[in-house]
Design a protein around this motif. Structure first.
Motif, mmCIF file in Angstrom:
data_model
loop_
_atom_site.group_PDB
_atom_site.id
_atom_site.type_symbol
_atom_site.label_atom_id
_atom_site.label_comp_id
_atom_site.label_asym_id
_atom_site.label_seq_id
_atom_site.Cartn_x
_atom_site.Cartn_y
_atom_site.Cartn_z
ATOM 1 N N MET A 111 -67.999 -55.341 -12.157
ATOM 2 C CA MET A 111 -68.475 -53.954 -12.173
ATOM 3 C C MET A 111 -68.961 -53.523 -10.793
ATOM 4 N N ASP A 112 -69.700 -54.379 -10.105
ATOM 5 C CA ASP A 112 -70.152 -54.044 -8.748
ATOM 6 C C ASP A 112 -68.966 -53.849 -7.816
ATOM 7 N N VAL A 113 -68.017 -54.782 -7.862
ATOM 8 C CA VAL A 113 -66.849 -54.684 -6.995
ATOM 9 C C VAL A 113 -66.081 -53.390 -7.277
ATOM 10 N N ASN A 114 -65.930 -53.041 -8.538
ATOM 11 C CA ASN A 114 -65.215 -51.811 -8.881
ATOM 12 C C ASN A 114 -65.907 -50.573 -8.335
ATOM 13 N N ALA A 115 -67.241 -50.559 -8.371
ATOM 14 C CA ALA A 115 -67.985 -49.423 -7.816
ATOM 15 C C ALA A 115 -67.740 -49.308 -6.314
ATOM 16 N N VAL A 116 -67.712 -50.449 -5.635
ATOM 17 C CA VAL A 116 -67.473 -50.443 -4.187
ATOM 18 C C VAL A 116 -66.041 -50.016 -3.889
ATOM 19 N N VAL A 117 -65.082 -50.511 -4.653
ATOM 20 C CA VAL A 117 -63.684 -50.125 -4.455
ATOM 21 C C VAL A 117 -63.508 -48.619 -4.672
ATOM 22 N N GLU A 118 -64.141 -48.092 -5.721
ATOM 23 C CA GLU A 118 -64.054 -46.654 -5.989
ATOM 24 C C GLU A 118 -64.606 -45.852 -4.829
ATOM 25 N N GLY A 119 -65.766 -46.260 -4.304
ATOM 26 C CA GLY A 119 -66.356 -45.551 -3.171
ATOM 27 C C GLY A 119 -65.511 -45.650 -1.925
ATOM 28 N N ALA A 120 -64.940 -46.827 -1.677
ATOM 29 C CA ALA A 120 -64.078 -46.993 -0.510
ATOM 30 C C ALA A 120 -62.847 -46.098 -0.619
ATOM 31 N N SER A 121 -62.299 -45.997 -1.816
ATOM 32 C CA SER A 121 -61.140 -45.121 -2.026
ATOM 33 C C SER A 121 -61.509 -43.672 -1.755
ATOM 34 N N GLU A 122 -62.684 -43.263 -2.232
ATOM 35 C CA GLU A 122 -63.151 -41.897 -1.984
ATOM 36 C C GLU A 122 -63.408 -41.666 -0.503
ATOM 37 N N GLY A 123 -63.772 -42.742 0.213
ATOM 38 C CA GLY A 123 -64.052 -42.622 1.639
ATOM 39 C C GLY A 123 -62.816 -42.686 2.518
ATOM 40 N N GLY A 124 -61.638 -42.865 1.912
ATOM 41 C CA GLY A 124 -60.404 -42.819 2.682
ATOM 42 C C GLY A 124 -59.669 -44.134 2.815
ATOM 43 N N ALA A 125 -60.129 -45.202 2.159
ATOM 44 C CA ALA A 125 -59.434 -46.481 2.260
ATOM 45 C C ALA A 125 -58.042 -46.377 1.649
ATOM 46 N N ARG A 129 -63.005 -68.482 -8.858
ATOM 47 C CA ARG A 129 -62.342 -67.645 -9.869
ATOM 48 C C ARG A 129 -63.441 -66.918 -10.627
ATOM 49 N N ASN A 130 -63.932 -65.854 -10.004
ATOM 50 C CA ASN A 130 -65.097 -65.158 -10.521
ATOM 51 C C ASN A 130 -64.791 -63.735 -10.963
ATOM 52 N N VAL A 131 -64.029 -63.003 -10.165
ATOM 53 C CA VAL A 131 -63.642 -61.642 -10.520
ATOM 54 C C VAL A 131 -62.699 -61.685 -11.724
ATOM 55 N N LEU A 132 -62.926 -60.772 -12.667
ATOM 56 C CA LEU A 132 -62.038 -60.638 -13.826
ATOM 57 C C LEU A 132 -60.891 -59.708 -13.452
ATOM 58 N N ILE A 133 -59.738 -60.270 -13.145
ATOM 59 C CA ILE A 133 -58.638 -59.471 -12.620
ATOM 60 C C ILE A 133 -58.178 -58.414 -13.616
ATOM 61 N N GLU A 134 -58.278 -58.709 -14.911
ATOM 62 C CA GLU A 134 -57.839 -57.735 -15.906
ATOM 63 C C GLU A 134 -58.759 -56.520 -15.973
ATOM 64 N N LYS A 135 -59.959 -56.641 -15.391
ATOM 65 C CA LYS A 135 -60.907 -55.527 -15.374
ATOM 66 C C LYS A 135 -61.141 -54.982 -13.967
ATOM 67 N N LEU A 136 -60.410 -55.528 -12.986
ATOM 68 C CA LEU A 136 -60.579 -55.101 -11.606
ATOM 69 C C LEU A 136 -59.938 -53.736 -11.376
ATOM 70 N N HIS A 137 -60.568 -52.951 -10.519
ATOM 71 C CA HIS A 137 -60.079 -51.621 -10.165
ATOM 72 C C HIS A 137 -58.612 -51.672 -9.751
ATOM 73 N N ALA A 138 -57.845 -50.700 -10.188
ATOM 74 C CA ALA A 138 -56.397 -50.688 -9.963
ATOM 75 C C ALA A 138 -56.011 -50.583 -8.495
ATOM 76 N N VAL A 198 -59.788 -57.732 -1.989
ATOM 77 C CA VAL A 198 -61.011 -58.381 -2.457
ATOM 78 C C VAL A 198 -60.837 -59.889 -2.336
ATOM 79 N N HIS A 199 -61.756 -60.519 -1.629
ATOM 80 C CA HIS A 199 -61.713 -61.974 -1.447
ATOM 81 C C HIS A 199 -62.795 -62.614 -2.309
ATOM 82 N N ASP A 200 -62.349 -63.383 -3.279
ATOM 83 C CA ASP A 200 -63.257 -64.014 -4.240
ATOM 84 C C ASP A 200 -63.800 -65.293 -3.620
ATOM 85 N N THR A 201 -64.802 -65.159 -2.756
ATOM 86 C CA THR A 201 -65.273 -66.271 -1.934
ATOM 87 C C THR A 201 -66.591 -66.874 -2.403
#
Length: 276
Positions: free
Chosen positions: A40-54, A68-77, A59-62
């Motif tokens: 959910m946090d990553v998706n919020a950041v991805v959404e904001g980055a997209s709005e900012g022009g990215a 293997r932490n991010v749920l890819i099936e729920k990750l932002h498109a 995303v690096h799952d480090t």
């Protein structure tokens, strides 16, 4: 439209709603909940980055836990995902980036931030570069800085965000929780935290020209203080390392990427040693 490529390097300790070590450990029944909160946090950041022009986001799952932490099936498109084990810095990176986001990060060894450590909590008692203690923040930012890529966003607890501002000078930060002590937090409501993350990511790209790469001048002397003499003596079998005869090994290089790679190589060697 100018192409803006963003790399998100994530961790879990600084994620919204993460308040227990059990939420970030792969073998814990609470780990699945931690993965939900992270995504959910990553998706919020991805959404904001997209709005900012990215135009491209990777995303690096480090975080540990076999990376293997991010749920890819729920990750932002709009996010590509680098995932697997082991994953270290720049493995799998597909392009040159314009900005690095450090999402869910934390403070280092001996610091008061939530679950503070540097790569390992019990095995390394200090990591220094040119005599100064460094955290995962500097160790991640340095190799990107060598390539001219600035850190534009840091998210985590309030003390971690303050530390990042001290390290980088100018950087967008989003504190999503306030430290009470190393094992307790005052968390923002998740909806509020996600809104702040989205706004912060967007603002970071709008401010991108203000940020400068973290690029200390070489040469670099990496020193790692081990928790015991056996560990240091074992590492000293590598001819590239100097050994002080007690608990410290030393490595000399001209590259900050080498600093990062040597630190993580010793970490994975240690993991293998502990599981024999």
């Amino acid at each position: 439209m100018i192409a803006v490529k963003v790399c998100i390097s994530l961790d879990m300790e600084g994620i919204s709603g993460i308040t227990q070590l059990s939420q970030i450990e792969r073998t814990s029944p609470e780990f699945q909940h931690g993965r939900e909160l992270l995504t959910m946090d990553v998706n919020a950041v991805v959404e904001g980055a997209s709005e900012g022009g990215a135009t491209y986001i990777e995303v690096h799952d480090t975080h540990g836990s076999k990376n293997r932490n991010v749920l890819i099936e729920k990750l932002h498109a709009k996010a590509n995902l680098i995932q697997g084990f082991p994953i270290t810095l720049f493995e799998g990176i597909s392009r040159k980036f314009d900005a690095l986001f450090l999402v869910g990060t934390h403070q280092g060894i001996g610091m008061p931030g939530f679950l503070s450590h540097t790569f390992t909590e019990e095995d390394f008692t200090d990591i220094r570069v040119n005599g100064e203690t460094v955290t995962e923040i500097e160790l991640t930012a340095g190799p990107f800085g060598e390539k001219g890529i600035p850190v534009a966003l840091v998210t985590g607890d309030d003390l971690t965000c303050q530390y990042a501002q001290k390290v980088f000078g100018t950087v967008e930060t989003v504190p999503v929780k306030k430290v009470i002590h190393r094992l307790a937090l005052n968390c923002l409501p998740l909806e509020e935290a996600h809104g702040l993350l989205r706004e912060g990511a967007k603002r970071a790209l709008e401010r991108l020209e203000e940020f400068r790469p973290y690029a200390p001048k070489p040469p670099f002397v990496l020193e790692i203080d081990c928790a015991n003499t056996f560990m240091a003596r074992f590492f000293a079998k590598l001819s590239c390392l100097e050994y002080d005869g007690a608990r410290t090994v030393r490595y000399n290089t001209e590259s900050y990427m080498d600093v990062y790679n040597m630190t993580t190589a010793l970490l994975y060697l240690l993991i293998g040693l502990k599981h024999t």
